[in-house]
Design a protein around this motif. Structure first.
Motif, PDB file in Angstrom:
ATOM      1  N   CYS A   1       0.852  -1.194   0.000  1.00  0.00           N
ATOM      2  CA  CYS A   1       0.000   0.000   0.000  1.00  0.00           C
ATOM      3  C   CYS A   1       0.887   1.243   0.000  1.00  0.00           C
ATOM      4  N   PHE A   2       0.518   2.233  -0.794  1.00  0.00           N
ATOM      5  CA  PHE A   2       1.275   3.475  -0.846  1.00  0.00           C
ATOM      6  C   PHE A   2       0.972   4.335   0.377  1.00  0.00           C
ATOM      7  N   PRO A   3       1.870   5.265   0.722  1.00  0.00           N
ATOM      8  CA  PRO A   3       1.545   6.235   1.782  1.00  0.00           C
ATOM      9  C   PRO A   3       0.218   6.943   1.466  1.00  0.00           C
ATOM     10  N   GLY A   4      -0.595   7.137   2.478  1.00  0.00           N
ATOM     11  CA  GLY A   4      -1.935   7.685   2.286  1.00  0.00           C
ATOM     12  C   GLY A   4      -2.993   6.598   2.229  1.00  0.00           C
ATOM     13  N   GLY A   5      -2.536   5.343   2.130  1.00  0.00           N
ATOM     14  CA  GLY A   5      -3.462   4.216   2.104  1.00  0.00           C
ATOM     15  C   GLY A   5      -3.066   3.180   3.139  1.00  0.00           C
ATOM     16  N   TYR A   6      -3.890   2.140   3.270  1.00  0.00           N
ATOM     17  CA  TYR A   6      -3.632   1.078   4.238  1.00  0.00           C
ATOM     18  C   TYR A   6      -4.464  -0.139   3.876  1.00  0.00           C
ATOM     19  N   GLU A   7      -4.141  -1.248   4.471  1.00  0.00           N
ATOM     20  CA  GLU A   7      -4.983  -2.440   4.353  1.00  0.00           C
ATOM     21  C   GLU A   7      -4.857  -3.240   5.647  1.00  0.00           C
ATOM     22  N   ASP A   8      -5.974  -3.364   6.335  1.00  0.00           N
ATOM     23  CA  ASP A   8      -5.972  -4.051   7.631  1.00  0.00           C
ATOM     24  C   ASP A   8      -6.416  -5.503   7.539  1.00  0.00           C
ATOM     25  N   LEU A   9      -6.770  -5.963   6.329  1.00  0.00           N
ATOM     26  CA  LEU A   9      -7.201  -7.347   6.147  1.00  0.00           C
ATOM     27  C   LEU A   9      -6.245  -8.065   5.203  1.00  0.00           C
ATOM     28  N   THR A  10      -6.223  -9.370   5.284  1.00  0.00           N
ATOM     29  CA  THR A  10      -5.421 -10.164   4.356  1.00  0.00           C
ATOM     30  C   THR A  10      -6.258 -10.536   3.138  1.00  0.00           C
ATOM     31  N   GLY A  11      -5.569 -10.874   2.044  1.00  0.00           N
ATOM     32  CA  GLY A  11      -6.256 -11.361   0.849  1.00  0.00           C
ATOM     33  C   GLY A  11      -7.059 -10.303   0.118  1.00  0.00           C
ATOM     34  N   GLN A  12      -6.608  -9.071   0.123  1.00  0.00           N
ATOM     35  CA  GLN A  12      -7.363  -7.986  -0.508  1.00  0.00           C
ATOM     36  C   GLN A  12      -6.753  -7.599  -1.854  1.00  0.00           C
ATOM     37  N   SER A  13      -7.619  -7.162  -2.759  1.00  0.00           N
ATOM     38  CA  SER A  13      -7.156  -6.787  -4.097  1.00  0.00           C
ATOM     39  C   SER A  13      -6.806  -5.306  -4.205  1.00  0.00           C
ATOM     40  N   VAL A  14      -7.365  -4.465  -3.335  1.00  0.00           N
ATOM     41  CA  VAL A  14      -7.117  -3.022  -3.390  1.00  0.00           C
ATOM     42  C   VAL A  14      -6.913  -2.498  -1.979  1.00  0.00           C
ATOM     43  N   CYS A  15      -5.937  -1.612  -1.811  1.00  0.00           N
ATOM     44  CA  CYS A  15      -5.713  -0.980  -0.507  1.00  0.00           C
ATOM     45  C   CYS A  15      -6.780   0.074  -0.244  1.00  0.00           C
ATOM     46  N   LYS A  16      -7.108   0.272   1.006  1.00  0.00           N
ATOM     47  CA  LYS A  16      -8.066   1.299   1.404  1.00  0.00           C
ATOM     48  C   LYS A  16      -7.369   2.662   1.489  1.00  0.00           C
ATOM     49  N   THR A  17      -8.164   3.727   1.487  1.00  0.00           N
ATOM     50  CA  THR A  17      -7.650   5.097   1.581  1.00  0.00           C
ATOM     51  C   THR A  17      -7.886   5.636   2.977  1.00  0.00           C
ATOM     52  N   CYS A  18      -6.889   6.278   3.560  1.00  0.00           N
ATOM     53  CA  CYS A  18      -7.059   6.883   4.883  1.00  0.00           C
ATOM     54  C   CYS A  18      -8.127   7.973   4.818  1.00  0.00           C
ATOM     55  N   PRO A  19      -9.050   8.013   5.780  1.00  0.00           N
ATOM     56  CA  PRO A  19     -10.099   9.042   5.761  1.00  0.00           C
ATOM     57  C   PRO A  19      -9.563  10.406   6.179  1.00  0.00           C
ATOM     58  N   SER A  20     -10.399  11.410   6.049  1.00  0.00           N
ATOM     59  CA  SER A  20     -10.035  12.774   6.446  1.00  0.00           C
ATOM     60  C   SER A  20      -9.615  12.812   7.907  1.00  0.00           C
ATOM     61  N   SER A  21      -8.558  13.595   8.185  1.00  0.00           N
ATOM     62  CA  SER A  21      -7.971  13.771   9.520  1.00  0.00           C
ATOM     63  C   SER A  21      -7.281  12.518  10.043  1.00  0.00           C
ATOM     64  N   TRP A  22      -7.013  11.587   9.127  1.00  0.00           N
ATOM     65  CA  TRP A  22      -6.147  10.437   9.399  1.00  0.00           C
ATOM     66  C   TRP A  22      -5.074  10.417   8.324  1.00  0.00           C
ATOM     67  N   PHE A  23      -3.988   9.706   8.544  1.00  0.00           N
ATOM     68  CA  PHE A  23      -2.912   9.695   7.557  1.00  0.00           C
ATOM     69  C   PHE A  23      -2.057   8.439   7.717  1.00  0.00           C
ATOM     70  N   SER A  24      -1.310   8.135   6.667  1.00  0.00           N
ATOM     71  CA  SER A  24      -0.238   7.136   6.748  1.00  0.00           C
ATOM     72  C   SER A  24       0.950   7.709   5.986  1.00  0.00           C
ATOM     73  N   ASP A  25       2.076   7.759   6.645  1.00  0.00           N
ATOM     74  CA  ASP A  25       3.247   8.410   6.060  1.00  0.00           C
ATOM     75  C   ASP A  25       4.280   7.426   5.535  1.00  0.00           C
ATOM     76  N   LYS A  26       3.980   6.128   5.584  1.00  0.00           N
ATOM     77  CA  LYS A  26       4.912   5.115   5.107  1.00  0.00           C
ATOM     78  C   LYS A  26       4.162   4.068   4.302  1.00  0.00           C
ATOM     79  N   PRO A  27       4.861   3.379   3.398  1.00  0.00           N
ATOM     80  CA  PRO A  27       4.191   2.287   2.660  1.00  0.00           C
ATOM     81  C   PRO A  27       3.958   1.082   3.564  1.00  0.00           C
ATOM     82  N   ARG A  28       3.111   0.176   3.064  1.00  0.00           N
ATOM     83  CA  ARG A  28       2.816  -1.093   3.749  1.00  0.00           C
ATOM     84  C   ARG A  28       2.071  -0.892   5.066  1.00  0.00           C
ATOM     85  N   ALA A  29       1.311   0.179   5.182  1.00  0.00           N
ATOM     86  CA  ALA A  29       0.589   0.443   6.430  1.00  0.00           C
ATOM     87  C   ALA A  29      -0.614  -0.483   6.553  1.00  0.00           C
ATOM     88  N   SER A  30      -0.802  -1.008   7.740  1.00  0.00           N
ATOM     89  CA  SER A  30      -1.985  -1.833   8.013  1.00  0.00           C
ATOM     90  C   SER A  30      -3.065  -1.024   8.733  1.00  0.00           C
TER      91      SER A  30
END
Length: 205
Positions: free
Chosen positions: A47-76
């Motif tokens: 997952c690119f910075p700004g996104g995340y995936e908290d589940l296994t076996g997913q085809s697309v990473c989720k996007t961080c909502p407003s007032s949340w963030f991810s500053d590194k790749p591979r965020a869960s």
């Protein structure tokens, strides 16, 4: 990449899975922080910075909502912005100080514009209702404005001021009421009064 099926034939790994061993009996699920949107792949994409995936076996990473963030790749998970900071958009990699005219909405967990009738100083300050005698006519106000002479408001969080009724006046700004003219005088233009001339009388005042 393919794996061997139960009938001795090879089958492609589905989206959300991968296999880096051509002789494996089954595919592996993409781990958290990764996704794979194509089939038959020997790897998952982080997952690119700004996104995340908290589940296994997913085809697309989720996007961080407003007032949340991810500053590194591979965020869960995404991180919440610290107090006094936020962002308006989804998929952000950092947070900015809450600007004047905005505040962090606790129910929405998001940075939003100040509503009409309120002022927002920004930063760690929340939303404050305009006091009686003042108003905020637009969204995104950093301050409240006093009602002009000839107008009033008795309510908190008012987006407008009300003109004094006929025969009443208010000479000062920022007031919550209008008043009757003093004895022997008549209201003029809702913000001043004049003396009644001799031989005349006030009608409907």
């Amino acid at each position: 990449t393919q794996h061997r099926s139960g009938q001795g034939e090879c089958a492609s790994c589905a989206r959300g899975s991968y296999q880096d061993d051509s002789y494996a009996a089954q595919c592996k699920s993409c781990p958290t922080g990764y996704a794979q949107n194509s089939s038959a792949k020997p790897f998952c994409t982080p997952c690119f910075p700004g996104g995340y995936e908290d589940l296994t076996g997913q085809s697309v990473c989720k996007t961080c909502p407003s007032s949340w963030f991810s500053d590194k790749p591979r965020a869960s998970v995404c991180k919440s912005c610290p107090q006094g900071y936020g962002n308006f958009d989804e998929g952000e990699t950092s947070c900015a100080a809450v600007p004047p005219g905005s505040y962090i909405s606790v129910p929405l967990s998001a940075m939003v514009e100040c509503e009409k009738g309120f002022k927002c100083a920004g930063g760690v300050n929340g939303r404050t209702a305009c006091l009686p005698g003042s108003y905020a006519p637009n969204n995104g106000s950093a301050e409240c404005f006093p009602c002009s002479p000839g107008k009033y408001t008795r309510l908190k969080a008012s987006p407008t001021c009300t003109p004094c009724p006929s025969g009443w006046l208010q000479e000062n700004e920022g007031q919550r009421d209008c008043r009757k003219p003093l004895a022997g005088r008549i209201a003029v233009g809702k913000s001043s009064s004049v003396a009644i001339a001799e031989g005349w009388m006030a009608v409907d005042c």
